[in-house]
Write an enzyme that holds these catalytic residues in place. Structure first.
Site, mmCIF file in Angstrom:
data_model
loop_
_atom_site.group_PDB
_atom_site.id
_atom_site.type_symbol
_atom_site.label_atom_id
_atom_site.label_comp_id
_atom_site.label_asym_id
_atom_site.label_seq_id
_atom_site.Cartn_x
_atom_site.Cartn_y
_atom_site.Cartn_z
ATOM 1 N N GLN A 62 3.528 -3.191 2.242
ATOM 2 C CA GLN A 62 2.631 -3.478 1.487
ATOM 3 C C GLN A 62 2.811 -4.123 0.107
ATOM 4 O O GLN A 62 2.447 -5.014 -0.327
ATOM 5 C CB GLN A 62 2.130 -2.145 1.038
ATOM 6 C CG GLN A 62 1.219 -1.250 2.069
ATOM 7 C CD GLN A 62 0.173 -0.157 1.475
ATOM 8 O OE1 GLN A 62 -0.834 -0.516 1.033
ATOM 9 N NE2 GLN A 62 0.869 1.029 1.400
ATOM 10 N N ASP A 65 18.876 -5.338 6.830
ATOM 11 C CA ASP A 65 18.637 -3.693 6.905
ATOM 12 C C ASP A 65 19.544 -2.975 5.646
ATOM 13 O O ASP A 65 20.687 -3.047 5.579
ATOM 14 C CB ASP A 65 19.318 -3.307 8.206
ATOM 15 C CG ASP A 65 19.290 -1.769 8.462
ATOM 16 O OD1 ASP A 65 18.965 -1.008 7.492
ATOM 17 O OD2 ASP A 65 19.495 -1.294 9.474
ATOM 18 N N ILE A 66 18.781 -2.253 4.772
ATOM 19 C CA ILE A 66 19.196 -2.027 3.596
ATOM 20 C C ILE A 66 20.607 -0.675 3.843
ATOM 21 O O ILE A 66 21.107 -0.247 3.050
ATOM 22 C CB ILE A 66 18.575 -1.660 2.366
ATOM 23 C CG1 ILE A 66 17.430 -0.422 2.918
ATOM 24 C CG2 ILE A 66 17.646 -2.816 2.097
ATOM 25 C CD1 ILE A 66 16.777 0.192 1.542
ATOM 26 N N ALA A 106 11.381 0.952 1.916
ATOM 27 C CA ALA A 106 11.431 2.493 2.103
ATOM 28 C C ALA A 106 11.178 2.952 3.516
ATOM 29 O O ALA A 106 10.507 2.276 4.064
ATOM 30 C CB ALA A 106 10.798 2.994 0.984
ATOM 31 N N TYR A 132 10.248 13.485 2.548
ATOM 32 C CA TYR A 132 9.977 12.225 2.190
ATOM 33 C C TYR A 132 10.341 12.148 0.858
ATOM 34 O O TYR A 132 11.212 11.418 -0.047
ATOM 35 C CB TYR A 132 8.589 11.410 2.503
ATOM 36 C CG TYR A 132 8.264 10.478 1.521
ATOM 37 C CD1 TYR A 132 8.789 9.121 1.634
ATOM 38 C CD2 TYR A 132 7.285 10.566 0.684
ATOM 39 C CE1 TYR A 132 8.267 8.127 0.866
ATOM 40 C CE2 TYR A 132 7.104 9.389 -0.244
ATOM 41 C CZ TYR A 132 7.367 8.304 0.033
ATOM 42 O OH TYR A 132 7.050 7.091 -0.586
HETATM 43 N N1 LIG Z 1 2.534 3.828 0.298
HETATM 44 C C1 LIG Z 1 2.291 4.729 -0.647
HETATM 45 O O1 LIG Z 1 1.176 5.465 -0.761
HETATM 46 C C2 LIG Z 1 3.193 5.089 -1.544
HETATM 47 C C3 LIG Z 1 3.011 5.796 -2.646
HETATM 48 C C4 LIG Z 1 4.035 6.124 -3.393
HETATM 49 C C5 LIG Z 1 5.282 5.432 -3.688
HETATM 50 N N2 LIG Z 1 5.601 4.378 -2.707
HETATM 51 C C6 LIG Z 1 6.907 3.744 -2.522
HETATM 52 O O2 LIG Z 1 6.169 2.601 -2.650
HETATM 53 C C7 LIG Z 1 7.407 1.461 -2.214
HETATM 54 C C8 LIG Z 1 6.786 0.637 -1.232
HETATM 55 O O3 LIG Z 1 5.912 1.183 -0.191
HETATM 56 P P1 LIG Z 1 4.878 0.358 0.817
HETATM 57 O O4 LIG Z 1 3.588 1.120 0.831
HETATM 58 O O5 LIG Z 1 5.047 -0.872 0.491
HETATM 59 O O6 LIG Z 1 5.574 0.748 2.015
HETATM 60 P P2 LIG Z 1 5.497 0.129 3.465
HETATM 61 O O7 LIG Z 1 4.543 -0.782 3.685
HETATM 62 O O8 LIG Z 1 5.879 1.300 4.546
HETATM 63 O O9 LIG Z 1 6.774 -0.853 3.509
HETATM 64 C C9 LIG Z 1 8.328 -0.392 3.275
HETATM 65 C C10 LIG Z 1 8.892 -1.606 4.017
HETATM 66 O O10 LIG Z 1 10.385 -1.221 3.968
HETATM 67 C C11 LIG Z 1 11.036 -1.683 5.086
HETATM 68 N N3 LIG Z 1 12.343 -0.685 5.549
HETATM 69 C C12 LIG Z 1 12.009 0.355 6.219
HETATM 70 N N4 LIG Z 1 13.465 0.546 6.472
HETATM 71 C C13 LIG Z 1 14.118 -0.420 6.119
HETATM 72 C C14 LIG Z 1 15.523 -0.744 5.937
HETATM 73 N N5 LIG Z 1 16.387 0.169 6.601
HETATM 74 N N6 LIG Z 1 15.934 -2.095 5.350
HETATM 75 C C15 LIG Z 1 15.220 -2.922 4.940
HETATM 76 N N7 LIG Z 1 13.757 -2.620 4.953
HETATM 77 C C16 LIG Z 1 13.302 -1.457 5.546
HETATM 78 C C17 LIG Z 1 9.691 -1.633 6.421
HETATM 79 O O11 LIG Z 1 10.110 -2.626 7.335
HETATM 80 P P3 LIG Z 1 9.744 -2.127 8.784
HETATM 81 O O12 LIG Z 1 8.184 -1.945 8.914
HETATM 82 O O13 LIG Z 1 10.160 -3.137 9.627
HETATM 83 O O14 LIG Z 1 10.344 -0.729 8.998
HETATM 84 C C18 LIG Z 1 8.254 -2.061 5.370
HETATM 85 O O15 LIG Z 1 8.156 -3.440 5.382
HETATM 86 C C19 LIG Z 1 8.040 2.352 -1.545
HETATM 87 O O16 LIG Z 1 9.536 2.818 -2.267
HETATM 88 C C20 LIG Z 1 7.616 3.818 -1.358
HETATM 89 O O17 LIG Z 1 8.340 4.706 -1.312
HETATM 90 C C21 LIG Z 1 4.427 3.890 -1.641
#
Ligand SMILES: NC(=O)c1ccc[n+]([C@@H]2O[C@H](COP(=O)([O-])OP(=O)(O)OC[C@H]3O[C@@H](n4cnc5c(N)ncnc54)[C@H](OP(=O)(O)O)[C@@H]3O)[C@@H](O)[C@H]2O)c1
Length: 305
Positions: free
Chosen positions: A16, A40-41, A64, A129
């Site tokens: 996102q 892959d981090i 993440a 988490y």
């Molecule tokens: N979503 C929320 O409501 C929320 C709330 C508070 C904080 N956050 C934080 O905001 C940040 C962005 O979150 P988001 O909502 O954009 O999350 P997201 O949509 O789940 O995106 C996370 C991305 O990380 C990738 N990923 C997972 N494992 C990985 C790895 N080993 N190496 C490289 N990439 C990897 C995923 O790829 P795949 O899909 O291919 O696995 C996905 O594209 C994160 O740090 C999250 O903790 C999110």
């Protein structure tokens, strides 16, 4: 410093936030966007060799493991991505003498407060988490002194999975639903987070330095999931995404058990970021309108001519 261009690596570029970071990248950025398939981090060797090859001037990590409930059983995977992967990136950044912007979560807090959480408040995650994200913050600060961590909350956007899209999907299938009303937080658009991160990157570009450490950034005003759902349906009706609106019942957390316990109070104060860098919280209701309009445009494009 005032470099004309920064070569910026975005990790997790297909999430996102990663998507919005790419979409909102300013003209002074030479962007290298890496999806999980491209980097892959958790692969320490790949992190080192790929980043050495790219030779970035800044890393923004949006990768993440974000599946809050799954993390309760996939503990090792959550820590591998949210702690170890972050440390590998930070280790590279420190060795290369470049800074790193990283993103964390409101779920590092226990949720028993009644005032917005500041960066100085004591953490205490309620689930795996949040604990893995907190471990990632600590690991990064330990290896990379020039790192900035932005804790955000309740993220939504037109790309990827989130509460807004879940509500719209549920509303197509059901005429009535219950939504939790005793958890308070701040919905935050992924686009507004991306813009805030680019503002920080720009400050770094201009000044050659930042006040490193932890910051909070979230949308305003605070609300419950129930309030958020009500606004989603009201606006979705107005923009024509839903023809009939479901009845929404306020329920308690106890009535909606989940594997991971969520904090009851997830409200973040964005005051520090505003005071130091002038970044204002966005009104999530306006951001929501934008996202719903994007989703409606996507539906229109999908329909056969
Ligand atoms: N979503 C929320 O409501 C929320 C709330 C508070 C904080 N956050 C934080 O905001 C940040 C962005 O979150 P988001 O909502 O954009 O999350 P997201 O949509 O789940 O995106 C996370 C991305 O990380 C990738 N990923 C997972 N494992 C990985 C790895 N080993 N190496 C490289 N990439 C990897 C995923 O790829 P795949 O899909 O291919 O696995 C996905 O594209 C994160 O740090 C999250 O903790 C999110």
């Amino acid at each position: 410093m005032n470099q004309l261009k920064l070569r910026v690596v975005i990790t997790g570029a297909n999430g996102q936030l990663g998507y919005e970071l790419c979409r909102h990248a300013p003209a002074w950025v030479e962007l290298v966007a890496l999806s999980s398939a491209e980097l892959d981090i958790t692969d320490e060797q790949a992190v080192s060799s790929e980043l050495t090859r790219i030779d970035p001037t800044l890393i923004i990590n949006s990768a993440a493991f974000t599946a809050v409930d799954k993390a309760e059983t996939e503990v090792e995977k959550a820590y591998a991505v949210n702690r170890d992967g972050v440390a590998f990136l930070g280790h590279y950044a420190a060795g290369a003498g470049i800074p790193m912007l990283h993103v964390s979560t409101d779920y590092v807090f226990p949720g028993n407060a009644s005032e917005p959480y500041t960066e100085d408040d004591v953490t205490g995650p309620t689930g795996v988490y949040g604990a893995s994200k907190l471990a990632g913050e600590r690991a990064l600060l330990a290896v990379c002194p020039r790192s900035l961590i932005m804790r955000i909350s309740w993220v939504f956007g037109s790309h990827g999975s989130n509460f807004v899209k879940t509500m719209l999907r549920v509303a197509e299938a059901r005429s009535e639903l219950g939504v939790v009303s005793d958890q308070q937080g701040c919905p935050t658009s992924a686009a507004s987070v991306a813009i805030a991160l680019w503002a920080l990157a720009d400050a770094y570009r201009q000044q050659g330095d930042l006040q490193w450490g932890v910051y909070h950034y979230s949308g305003k005003p605070a609300c419950s999931w129930y309030d958020f759902a009500q606004e989603i349906f009201a606006q979705a009706g107005k923009v024509g995404l839903l023809s009939t609106l479901p009845a929404v019942n306020a329920i308690t957390t106890d009535q909606y058990p989940t594997p991971a316990q969520r904090p009851a109070w997830s409200v973040l104060s964005s005051e520090k970021l505003h005071a130091l860098y002038g970044v204002q919280p966005a009104d999530w209701r306006t951001e929501l309108t934008q996202v719903l309009e994007e989703l409606r445009a996507q539906c229109t494009h999908k329909k056969p001519a």
